[in-house]
Design a protein around this motif. Structure first.
Motif, PDB file in Angstrom:
ATOM      1  N   GLY A 274      -4.253 -12.025  10.269  1.00  3.70           N
ATOM      2  CA  GLY A 274      -4.917 -12.464   9.037  1.00  3.70           C
ATOM      3  C   GLY A 274      -5.912 -11.444   8.552  1.00  3.70           C
ATOM      4  N   VAL A 275      -6.747 -10.998   9.458  1.00  2.00           N
ATOM      5  CA  VAL A 275      -7.782 -10.057   9.031  1.00  2.00           C
ATOM      6  C   VAL A 275      -7.155  -8.755   8.578  1.00  2.00           C
ATOM      7  N   SER A 276      -6.115  -8.275   9.320  1.00  3.31           N
ATOM      8  CA  SER A 276      -5.539  -7.014   8.862  1.00  3.31           C
ATOM      9  C   SER A 276      -4.888  -7.177   7.512  1.00  3.31           C
ATOM     10  N   LEU A 277      -4.273  -8.330   7.268  1.00  3.04           N
ATOM     11  CA  LEU A 277      -3.663  -8.529   5.946  1.00  3.04           C
ATOM     12  C   LEU A 277      -4.729  -8.393   4.869  1.00  3.04           C
ATOM     13  N   MET A 278      -5.845  -9.071   5.093  1.00  2.00           N
ATOM     14  CA  MET A 278      -6.898  -9.034   4.072  1.00  2.00           C
ATOM     15  C   MET A 278      -7.473  -7.633   3.934  1.00  2.00           C
ATOM     16  N   VAL A 279      -7.591  -6.952   5.079  1.00  2.00           N
ATOM     17  CA  VAL A 279      -8.146  -5.602   5.013  1.00  2.00           C
ATOM     18  C   VAL A 279      -7.185  -4.689   4.271  1.00  2.00           C
ATOM     19  N   SER A 280      -5.880  -4.873   4.520  1.00  2.00           N
ATOM     20  CA  SER A 280      -4.970  -3.987   3.798  1.00  2.00           C
ATOM     21  C   SER A 280      -4.934  -4.342   2.312  1.00  2.00           C
ATOM     22  N   PHE A 281      -5.151  -5.590   2.007  1.00  2.05           N
ATOM     23  CA  PHE A 281      -5.317  -5.950   0.597  1.00  2.05           C
ATOM     24  C   PHE A 281      -6.504  -5.207   0.014  1.00  2.05           C
ATOM     25  N   PHE A 282      -7.581  -5.242   0.762  1.00  6.69           N
ATOM     26  CA  PHE A 282      -8.802  -4.606   0.278  1.00  6.69           C
ATOM     27  C   PHE A 282      -8.591  -3.107   0.131  1.00  6.69           C
TER      28      PHE A 282
ATOM     29  N   VAL B 164     -10.845   8.426   2.094  1.00  2.00           N
ATOM     30  CA  VAL B 164     -10.091   9.104   3.140  1.00  2.00           C
ATOM     31  C   VAL B 164      -9.559  10.450   2.675  1.00  2.00           C
ATOM     32  N   GLY B 165      -9.138  10.527   1.430  1.00  2.00           N
ATOM     33  CA  GLY B 165      -8.623  11.799   0.947  1.00  2.00           C
ATOM     34  C   GLY B 165      -7.231  11.651   0.353  1.00  2.00           C
ATOM     35  N   SER B 166      -6.356  12.571   0.731  1.00  2.00           N
ATOM     36  CA  SER B 166      -5.040  12.628   0.080  1.00  2.00           C
ATOM     37  C   SER B 166      -4.166  11.441   0.485  1.00  2.00           C
ATOM     38  N   TYR B 167      -3.044  11.327  -0.218  1.00  2.00           N
ATOM     39  CA  TYR B 167      -2.098  10.243   0.038  1.00  2.00           C
ATOM     40  C   TYR B 167      -1.625  10.263   1.473  1.00  2.00           C
ATOM     41  N   GLU B 168      -1.352  11.463   1.954  1.00  2.00           N
ATOM     42  CA  GLU B 168      -0.801  11.535   3.311  1.00  2.00           C
ATOM     43  C   GLU B 168      -1.817  11.008   4.319  1.00  2.00           C
ATOM     44  N   ARG B 169      -3.008  11.401   4.084  1.00  2.00           N
ATOM     45  CA  ARG B 169      -4.048  10.907   4.992  1.00  2.00           C
ATOM     46  C   ARG B 169      -4.145   9.385   4.917  1.00  2.00           C
ATOM     47  N   VAL B 170      -3.981   8.867   3.707  1.00  2.00           N
ATOM     48  CA  VAL B 170      -4.015   7.411   3.578  1.00  2.00           C
ATOM     49  C   VAL B 170      -2.881   6.783   4.367  1.00  2.00           C
ATOM     50  N   ALA B 171      -1.716   7.378   4.246  1.00  2.00           N
ATOM     51  CA  ALA B 171      -0.572   6.835   4.985  1.00  2.00           C
ATOM     52  C   ALA B 171      -0.858   6.869   6.473  1.00  2.00           C
ATOM     53  N   ARG B 172      -1.418   7.999   6.917  1.00  2.00           N
ATOM     54  CA  ARG B 172      -1.730   8.091   8.346  1.00  2.00           C
ATOM     55  C   ARG B 172      -2.764   7.047   8.746  1.00  2.00           C
ATOM     56  N   PHE B 173      -3.639   6.850   7.827  1.00  2.00           N
ATOM     57  CA  PHE B 173      -4.662   5.840   8.094  1.00  2.00           C
ATOM     58  C   PHE B 173      -4.025   4.463   8.308  1.00  2.00           C
ATOM     59  N   TYR B 174      -3.071   4.157   7.441  1.00  2.00           N
ATOM     60  CA  TYR B 174      -2.367   2.878   7.611  1.00  2.00           C
ATOM     61  C   TYR B 174      -1.630   2.835   8.930  1.00  2.00           C
ATOM     62  N   VAL B 175      -1.061   3.975   9.293  1.00  2.08           N
ATOM     63  CA  VAL B 175      -0.377   4.036  10.583  1.00  2.08           C
ATOM     64  C   VAL B 175      -1.345   3.619  11.687  1.00  2.08           C
ATOM     65  N   LEU B 176      -2.547   4.206  11.596  1.00  3.06           N
ATOM     66  CA  LEU B 176      -3.522   3.887  12.633  1.00  3.06           C
ATOM     67  C   LEU B 176      -3.854   2.402  12.631  1.00  3.06           C
ATOM     68  N   ILE B 177      -4.024   1.857  11.434  1.00  7.49           N
ATOM     69  CA  ILE B 177      -4.355   0.425  11.363  1.00  7.49           C
ATOM     70  C   ILE B 177      -3.278  -0.404  12.026  1.00  7.49           C
ATOM     71  N   LEU B 178      -2.027  -0.065  11.695  1.00  6.27           N
ATOM     72  CA  LEU B 178      -0.936  -0.860  12.252  1.00  6.27           C
ATOM     73  C   LEU B 178      -0.823  -0.656  13.747  1.00  6.27           C
ATOM     74  N   LEU B 179      -1.001   0.581  14.172  1.00  4.10           N
ATOM     75  CA  LEU B 179      -0.949   0.845  15.614  1.00  4.10           C
ATOM     76  C   LEU B 179      -2.003   0.019  16.337  1.00  4.10           C
ATOM     77  N   LEU B 180      -3.179   0.065  15.765  1.00  2.78           N
ATOM     78  CA  LEU B 180      -4.259  -0.693  16.391  1.00  2.78           C
ATOM     79  C   LEU B 180      -3.907  -2.174  16.440  1.00  2.78           C
ATOM     80  N   GLY B 181      -3.370  -2.672  15.312  1.00  7.87           N
ATOM     81  CA  GLY B 181      -2.990  -4.082  15.273  1.00  7.87           C
ATOM     82  C   GLY B 181      -1.987  -4.395  16.354  1.00  7.87           C
ATOM     83  N   GLY B 182      -0.955  -3.542  16.452  1.00  7.00           N
ATOM     84  CA  GLY B 182       0.059  -3.781  17.463  1.00  7.00           C
ATOM     85  C   GLY B 182      -0.544  -3.771  18.855  1.00  7.00           C
TER      86      GLY B 182
END
Lengths: 480, 498, 127, 642
Positions: B94-102, B111-129
């Motif tokens: 739930g919290v990650s959903l809301m955070v990714s919405f945010f 964060v910077g460029s698009y790629e960095r953003v994508a990597r950032f999401y990767v990290l979020i998902l990894l952490l979630g998993g």
């Protein structure tokens, strides 16, 4: 029980509506405020009358897995009556006081919200509801305390909220202890802790008393009250002489009579200690008051003293003492609010806030100072005023409880009250009539009218205490 | 069909985010797609979690076990999705959903460029998993691996912003967390040496029989675990990395780090303490005494330190330290009420702290000012943000009607049952201090004169996230029903196991 | 005392592990160079790995590779070794990440000395 | 039942006063005469022995009760008469002072309150009217609004308020002692808790004693009575302090007139007597030294109240034989009211024409005020106790009572009797001084405004007529009023004890004359030697002592406040110091972490690592050495066992 809900909701709904009325539509807003205050008053009168007649009104539900009960008993009904009725007066006074000032919208929004919170405290039927509304009251009144937005006000607000929250924390612990001991937090029926016998309960009592004592301004815990006097005068009058501080005193009455119950209280040795603390507060509060030069501070310290009258009544554990406490609650509130109103009128229209600068002020505001004088006599506990009766029964209760030194304390407090305020009144009328060019006279009638009406009511109830006696009797019969 | 889903649910809730994390970098150039994917994945994840929770609830807390790769328990890795796991995964999702919405449309500037953003999401998902894995795994070494995954992704998030302080904070965090991991691994080693098992249930059984042969090794295991997880969960005085790390990260990262990551380690510690050592051993070694002392110290120190901070995010970070103290303290109460209170508090703090960090992030990025005094009067300009902040603050303080109150209530009840009053006083003192450090923010935001500068509420999806989270704080406070029930079951289960 | 010595000799790998751990810890503590700190961390990890592997050792056990017709009945426990492989992988990734961060710090501050960085930072903060 | 209307009549008057615009009617006069007439008619039956009671049936705890017995009736009629007289006097006089409307309103209100006190049927109602009386009459005192008046009003208010509070507490105690509050005029009370009963009696006596100017609670009285305008002073001195005496009589009734007191209460008689004597002596001594006419009169009020209190004490002391003393007291209440009112009114007449009340600046005024001088004479002679005037009658009775008490053989009573005589001498001396310095003596060079003041003289004349009438027929008043009153109070055999007294016997007249002559001698010596100008050191006087006590209390409260303040400051300081200490310790875990241990400075990560290692070491040590859970299994033991 629709009356109960209406009474509680009128403040909340009102404050929501006020919040959306734009700043410029003052007249409309004042009308709305008056309407919702009147509604709150009307419905709480209806509730109170029903309760005194012996009907029980109860709303129970569950919030967050906790039982949540609203069911006014006579004590709550009395408190609700006092609060809502005085709210109406204070509202009218506020129209005069706030006229032409900034931030009226926020003022009236929280003014009405605080009404709901106070009524909630009054009508709560279990500890959880009491705690909830007690916290809500703190938060609803905080913006009123810091209404001036000055650095001093902010500091006072901080102190107010920290003291209140600490108190609430102590109450929470106490509630948890009570709950884990009994599994019950309801006020109805037997006292919650009835039948328990343990010296550890003394500490529970301490927790409760520290908790509610913050708002009731028992002596070491009183320091927020004088600080909170930076608030606008109607707020000081209503909240810091009546509603907020009474919620503390009311809480202690509840703790003594509904949580512990008088039989259990009799076995607790700490009640003697508390009685002495209270007696100390009664005397020290008013002695400190005599040394204050700023009028509102003087009144504030006197409030500290007089609140403890009520607590003293509670701790006598005698029908007379309780009757005195309730009587004092009723009568003292009227006169204290009058005193504050008078101080407000003077400070608004002459800019004088210091007692030492108030010589001759009575020539300028004869009606105001006359009202002040009458209220002063009431503070002393002289007869034509209704406070005599409170004091009388308090003394009677303390004597009946075998605590006759406290009767002496009450008498002594009356004397010091006289020392504290009689010179103010007398000095106000000395000298020649002062310059009467107090430019803005706006709203003086709106401010004066509630003041005078309250004085007249106080005089009338003093001559005929039977007028409020059914309420007192209902409370006493409920517990004894 | 149903049974296939049901049987694989424990692994699904762990794998789903990890899987998406792996495929995400391939779309790195297309930010919209990445964001959409993340939200879809999160939605699926939360659906799975909710389904898991409903199953667990309907089964009355009996866990679903899953043997990875078909290897049965003593040899293979076992996942056990009980009420604890279901509760925690639900809140993570739930919290990650809301955070990714945010985070939508919002991350590039931080964060910077698009790629960095994508990597950032990767990290979020990894952490979630990883966090989800921690919640359901029943294998000790698996715990270590997941802890490491989580640590690395956290470090990544902390270092996401491009200034020196971020790198510094990330490095500190990395070194300390690795030290913590080493200690955890050492603890696992000790357990393994004594029992020869890595599966929690078996290790626990074995430990119950043999601990008296080598009590000193059990001591070592206890202390390694406590210090190891203590570092990661940031209990006083091992919290030193947290304020820097959590305050320099981008707002969504701070929300997840404070709201979730810390909780994952706490859940691990809880499982190890109760499922591996068991309450008998805990009592034997008087571990709860350590927990009480550390918990109360953490509450007080965290709160007082928070009070002295001028920067909003640092203040919130220290507040996280304080709140961890509550949970730590709750773990020490070996009774159902205290434990379920701690678990509920964990849940509510996850929601509240992420709300606070998100709102703080929105305020800071709108005003460009990290100091509290810089937020003067924004309550009128950013009504929704500040309202969400206020609701969450009240929740954290523990005002009734908000979720924090319920957690505190059960913690207090638990401490009464455990017969200790002083911790109760500390809990309340913590609340008051909490008010002291959070209310000034609200006061400044609402009651100070409004500045001339033009600040506005953030965009729609940010607003939605804030509103939903704030609503969750209130709803958890008023109707805690299933969550409280899950927490209760989890507590009972933890206590019954041994 | 004798018993103690005996235990020490029998369990020498564990003591080696402890010594490694302590060496690593001291390195992290006293060396202000960030690289050296990282190396210290690695040494600590090695200590733990050694402990694990030693736990799997059985005196006189053979390598756990099943061969046709082998007469060995005692094998060492392969599981800890397998786990430590995972551990080493993790440790390598941590090291890599840490090196990347050190690089970034070097770019920012022009040094890899922790004390120096702390000084610069506090100077920055004072400004 | 209709008597209840009496206190209401003045209230109607107040309403009318506030409504009316022109000054065509003298409303106090109308009210006074109405009450006088109605009261005399309505209360006539009371003397026949049927008391009246009325209870206002209000719901609630407080039902005001009214009663009228002969004592009440006497005082009601006296009140009405005095108010009537003063209302004749007021308009003319107040034209000089100004503020007549307010003065008249207060007068009417006070009138109502005083009537209320005298007809109150229970203690609370009595207290109600008592307090009302205090409040309304304080406006008389403060009427001039000068420094002296404000000072006086503070004295007056504080003492009265304290008195009221004492009464309140006394009533509470009484309620606790007897379960049901006794009704006024209800006779002897049988207390269920005699200790509380005694306490209550003490409080009630103190409360009423303050009003009656009983030493040492009389300090307010001279200030207040001399600061008020003459009609106010006349009423204050003539009537309002009698409320105190009335209260004392009523309190005595609870203990029981005419019966031997119970063991706890048997000290009441002596105590009251001694207090009375002290009051007499203190009042008269102070009066002799006064130069201001009004203050002199005020101190004489104290002194004369002393007579009354002494008589009450004697009456208690004598038990069943105390009828004479009690009758004397009642008689003296009436007489004192008459002559003191007349004296104040007379001084008032002088004042409005000369603006002066200092005796030494006046003199020879009989030329200017022949009528006033003539009308003052009966009053002066009356208070001095000259035969043929009213004071003589009551003083003789009291003197007989004192002698009778002295004959019981109690030693100190002899001293009381001697002091009684000496106070008589003092009284005569001071009034000789008053009359001599004012009307006789050398004409002073003071300007005297000329105007005719018939209404003033009519008022005084009314009083003089009554005084002389009483003086000529002294037996009349006791027979028709005082004895029934005393009997109704419980002195069954009052008429018997009185039967032995004849007013016109030689020894009494002779002793009175001796007293008068001695008084004149004393006055002459005093004036010649200048003793009257000498002020005693302040610590010797009660005022001085009172002032000292006040200053002491103030200093004490200042000290206490200082102490409190310093305690608060100390606590606050130590608190803030503790908080600072905590901050500084915790600050080490905040932003910049470094610490120096043994020459090695650890900063940043090293410090953090050190923390972790210390924590680990601590835990290990804790578990090995001090873990309380494993107390029986010690470290070494385990190692070896293993």
């Amino acid at each position: 029980m629709p009356d109960l809900i209406f009474a509680l909701l009128s403040g909340v709904v009102g404050s929501l509506i006020i919040a959306v009325i734009p700043q410029v539509r003052n007249r409309l807003r004042n009308f709305a405020v008056l309407f919702f205050c009147a509604a709150g008053t009307f419905f709480s009168w209806r509730v109170a009358i029903a309760v005194f007649a012996g009907e029980s009104a109860e709303i129970s539900g569950e919030i967050g897995g906790f039982p949540f009960v609203l069911s006014p008993d006579p004590l709550g009904a009395v408190f609700g009556l006092i609060a809502s009725t005085l709210w109406l007066f204070a509202a009218v006074y506020s129209f005069g006081y706030m006229a032409g000032k900034n931030r009226q919208r926020s003022y009236f929004t929280f003014f009405l919200l605080a009404l709901s919170a106070t009524l909630g405290v009054a009508f709560s039927g279990n500890l959880i509801a009491l705690y909830l509304f007690y916290e809500l009251l703190t938060f609803a009144t905080y913006p009123l305390v810091i209404h001036e937005r000055s650095a001093e006000a902010m500091k006072a607000g901080k102190r107010y909220i920290l003291y209140s929250l600490s108190g609430a924390g102590a109450i929470l612990i106490a509630i948890v202890v009570t709950y884990s001991l009994t599994g019950n937090v309801d006020f109805s029926g037997e006292p919650i802790l009835a039948g328990h016998r343990s010296s550890g309960l003394n500490f529970l009592l301490i927790l409760f008393i520290i908790g509610f004592g913050v708002k009731a301004a028992i002596m070491p815990l009183h320091r927020w009250l004088p600080a909170a006097m930076v608030a606008p005068t109607p707020v000081s009058a209503l909240l810091h002489a009546v509603a907020v501080v009474y919620s503390g005193a009311y809480g202690i009455l509840r703790v003594v009579y509904s949580v512990f119950g008088q039989e259990l209280m009799r076995t607790l040795s700490f009640r003697y200690i508390f009685s002495w603390v209270i007696a100390f507060t009664i005397l020290a509060g008013v002695i400190i008051a005599t040394r204050q030069d700023i009028m509102k501070l003087r009144l504030a310290y006197q409030t500290v003293s007089h609140l403890s009258y009520i607590l003293l009544g509670a701790f006598t554990l005698q029908p007379w003492g309780l009757a005195g406490a309730v009587m004092h609650m009723i009568s003292y509130s009227m006169l204290k609010i009058t005193l504050f109103f008078c101080a407000g009128i003077i400070s608004e229209h002459s800019g004088k806030t210091r007692v030492s600068s108030m010589g001759g002020i009575g020539r300028q505001f004869p009606e105001t100072m006359a009202a002040f004088g009458v209220a002063t006599l009431g503070m002393i506990g002289m007869l034509p005023l209704n406070t005599f009766w409170g004091k009388y029964y308090l003394m009677k209760g303390s004597v009946a409880a075998g605590m006759w030194p406290f009767a002496l304390v009450l008498t002594g407090s009356g004397i010091i009250n006289a020392v504290c305020f009689i010179p103010v009144v007398v000095n106000a009328f000395r000298g020649e009539k002062a310059h009467t060019n107090s430019g803005q006279k706006t709203g003086v009638a709106l401010m004066l009218a509630p003041t005078l009406i309250l004085v007249v009511i106080a005089l009338f109830t003093g001559l005929w205490p039977g007028m409020v006696w059914p309420a007192v009797q209902a409370v006493v019969n409920w517990y004894f | 069909m149903m049974t296939v889903i049901t049987d694989n649910l424990p692994v699904f809730v762990v794998i789903a985010p990890l899987f998406v994390a792996f495929i995400l970098p391939t779309f790195a150039r297309r930010l919209r797609l990445v964001e959409g994917l993340v939200i879809i994945a999160n939605t699926l994840w939360i659906a799975g979690a909710a389904y898991l929770a409903s199953i667990v609830l309907s089964q009355n807390g009996i866990p679903i076990t899953y043997a990875l790769g078909g290897w049965q328990a003593p040899w293979g890795i076992e996942l056990k999705a009980g009420s604890l796991g279901a509760l925690f995964i639900l809140i993570i999702a739930g919290v990650s959903l809301m955070v990714s919405f945010f985070a939508r449309n919002n991350l590039t500037e931080e964060v910077g460029s698009y790629e960095r953003v994508a990597r950032f999401y990767v990290l979020i998902l990894l952490l979630g998993g990883a966090l989800a894995g921690m919640a359901v795994t029943n294998d000790l070494f698996n715990v270590y691996v997941l802890v490491e995954i989580a640590t690395l992704s956290c470090c990544g998030m902390v270092s996401a912003r491009k200034h020196a302080r971020a790198a510094e904070a990330a490095f500190t965090y990395l070194i300390l967390a690795t030290l913590g991991s080493i200690l955890v691994m050492g603890g696992i080693g000790f357990i393994y040496i004594i029992t020869g098992h890595l599966n929690m249930a078996f290790a626990s059984q074995e430990l119950g029989r043999v601990w008296q042969n080598s009590p000193h090794v059990v001591w070592m295991a206890f202390s390694f675990f406590l210090v190891g997880f203590g570092v990661k969960a940031a209990v006083f005085p091992l919290h030193v990395w947290l304020p820097d790390a959590h305050s320099t990260a981008p707002a969504p990262a701070s929300a997840i780090l404070s709201g979730l990551a810390v909780k994952g380690y706490l859940i691990c510690l809880l499982k190890i303490l109760y499922n591996v050592f068991g309450q008998t051993l805990m009592q034997q070694y008087a571990v709860q005494r350590i927990l009480v002392i550390v918990g109360t110290l953490t509450i007080m120190a965290g709160s007082i330190l928070a009070l002295t901070q001028d920067e909003l995010k640092r203040r919130l970070a220290f507040s996280t330290v304080a709140q961890v103290g509550y949970i730590f303290f709750g773990f020490s109460l070996i009774n159902t009420k205290g434990l379920s209170g701690a678990l509920f508090y964990l849940v509510s703090h996850a929601v509240i702290k992420s709300t606070l960090f998100l709102a703080a992030g929105a305020m800071i990025s709108a005003t460009g000012e990290g100091k509290i005094s810089g937020l003067a009067g924004i309550g009128r300009k950013m009504p929704i943000t500040v309202a969400a902040f206020t609701v969450a603050s009240l929740g954290l303080i523990g005002i009734p009607l908000f979720s924090g109150f319920i957690g505190k209530w059960y913690l207090l009840l638990g401490s009464m049952e455990a017969g200790s009053v002083i911790p109760a006083v500390v809990i309340i003192a913590g609340s008051v201090l909490c008010a002291a450090y959070l209310l000034p923010v609200i006061r400044v935001a609402y009651f100070e004169p409004t500045p001339e500068v033009d600040v506005k509420d953030p965009g729609l999806s940010q607003k939605v996230a804030l509103i939903v989270l704030a609503a969750a704080v209130v709803i958890l406070g008023i109707l805690p029903g299933p969550f409280m029930e899950l927490a209760n079951m989890a507590a009972t289960e933890l206590l019954v196991l041994k | 005392m004798k018993i103690l010595l005996e235990k020490l000799i029998i369990n020498y790998p564990y003591f080696a592990a402890v010594i490694l751990f302590i060496i690593g810890a001291l390195t992290v503590l006293t060396r202000s160079n960030l690289f050296k700190k990282l190396i210290g961390i690695n040494i600590m990890e090695s200590g733990i790995f050694l402990m694990f592997v030693a736990a799997g050792n059985i005196r006189g056990g053979a390598v756990p590779i099943l061969e046709e017709g082998s007469s060995r009945s005692v094998y060492i426990n392969p599981l800890p070794s397998a786990l430590m492989l995972t551990g080493i992988v993790v440790s390598v990734s941590v090291t890599a990440f840490a090196l990347a961060l050190i690089l970034r710090l070097y770019k920012e501050y022009g040094t890899t000395d922790a004390r120096r960085i702390a000084e610069i930072r506090s100077g920055v903060l004072k400004k | 039942m209709l008597f209840v209307i009496l206190p209401v009549i003045p209230l109607i008057g107040v309403l009318l006063l506030l409504l009316k615009r022109n000054r065509a009617i003298n409303l106090p006069f109308v009210a006074g005469i109405t009450v006088l007439v109605l009261g005399s008619l309505g209360l006539k039956s009371v003397f026949a022995g049927n008391g009246l009671t009325f209870r206002l049936p209000l719901p609630g705890p407080f039902q005001p009760t009214f009663q009228a017995d002969p004592l009440s009736a006497i005082l009601v009629i006296l009140t009405a008469f005095l108010f009537f007289v003063v209302s004749v006097y007021t308009p003319k006089y107040m034209k000089h002072e100004g503020g007549i409307k307010g003065f008249e309103a207060c007068m009417l209100l006070t009138f109502s309150a005083v009537l209320g006190v005298f007809t109150a049927g229970d203690l609370v109602t009595m207290l109600l009217f008592f307090e009302l009386m205090t409040i309304t009459s304080c406006f008389w005192v403060i009427h001039r609004w000068n420094e002296e008046a404000i000072r006086a009003v503070f004295f007056y208010l504080f003492f009265s308020i304290i008195g009221g509070l004492f009464l309140g507490l006394g009533i509470v105690m009484m309620g606790a002692a007897t379960d049901v509050l006794p009704a006024v005029g209800g006779g002897v009370v049988i207390p269920s808790d005699s200790k509380k009963f005694v306490l209550s009696m003490v409080l009630l006596v103190a409360g009423f004693g303050i009003k009656a100017g009983m030493v040492p609670l009389h300090l307010w009285l001279p200030h207040a009575h001399s600061a008020a305008p003459a009609p106010g002073s006349a009423l204050l001195s003539g009537l309002l302090i009698k409320v105190g005496a009335y209260g004392l009589i009523r309190v005595g009734e609870f203990a029981g007139w005419g019966i031997r007191m119970e063991s706890e209460l048997n000290r009441m008689g002596p105590v009251l007597s001694v207090l009375g004597v002290c009051t007499m002596v203190a009042g008269v001594t102070a009066a002799l030294l006064q130069s201001d006419a009004k203050r002199l009169l005020a101190y004489h009020s104290v002194s004369q109240m002393g007579y009354i209190i002494l008589s009450l004490g004697i009456a208690v002391f004598m038990g069943a034989d105390g009828g004479l003393a009690l009758t004397g007291a009642v008689y003296h209440i009436v007489n004192h009211a008459l002559f003191k009112a007349a004296l104040f009114l007379g001084v008032g007449v002088i004042y409005i024409h000369t603006n002066e009340t200092n005796l030494y600046k006046l003199g020879g005024l009989w030329r200017h005020f022949p009528v006033t001088a003539a009308l003052m004479l009966p009053a002066v002679l009356g208070i001095a106790g000259a035969p043929g005037f009213n004071g003589y009658a009551s003083k003789t009775m009291m003197h007989h009572a004192v002698s009778a008490a002295a004959k019981t053989g109690t030693g100190w009573m002899l001293w009381v009797e001697r002091l009684f005589t000496m106070v008589g001498v003092g009284t005569a001396a001071s009034f000789t001084k008053l009359y001599y310095l004012m009307f006789l003596g050398k004409p002073a060079g003071i300007k005297v405004a000329k105007n005719r003041a018939h209404s003033l003289q009519i008022a005084m004349g009314l009083l003089a007529v009554v005084m002389i009438a009483i003086g000529v027929v002294p037996q009349l008043f006791p027979d028709i009023a005082a004895i029934p009153a005393v009997q109704a109070l419980g002195m069954e055999n009052a008429s018997n004890t009185l039967a032995g007294i004849s007013f016109w016997n030689f020894s009494d007249i002779f002793s009175m004359l001796i007293t008068l002559i001695l008084g004149m001698l004393v006055c002459w010596i005093g004036l010649k030697s200048g003793v009257f100008h000498r002020q005693p050191p302040s610590w010797l006087t009660l005022e001085g002592l009172g002032k000292l006590a006040g200053q002491g209390i103030l200093a004490l409260s200042n000290k206490a406040a200082e102490l409190y303040g310093s305690v608060v400051k100390c606590i606050r300081n130590s608190g803030s110091m503790m908080i600072r200490r905590i901050y500084s310790v915790l600050g080490k875990f905040g932003q910049n972490r470094n610490s120096t241990t043994g020459g090695v400075t650890l900063s940043w990560i090293s410090a953090d690592t050190a923390l972790i290692i210390i924590a680990l070491a601590f835990l290990i040590v804790w578990y090995t050495l001090i873990n309380p859970g494993l107390s029986e299994q010690r470290l070494i033991y385990m190692w070896i066992d293993n």
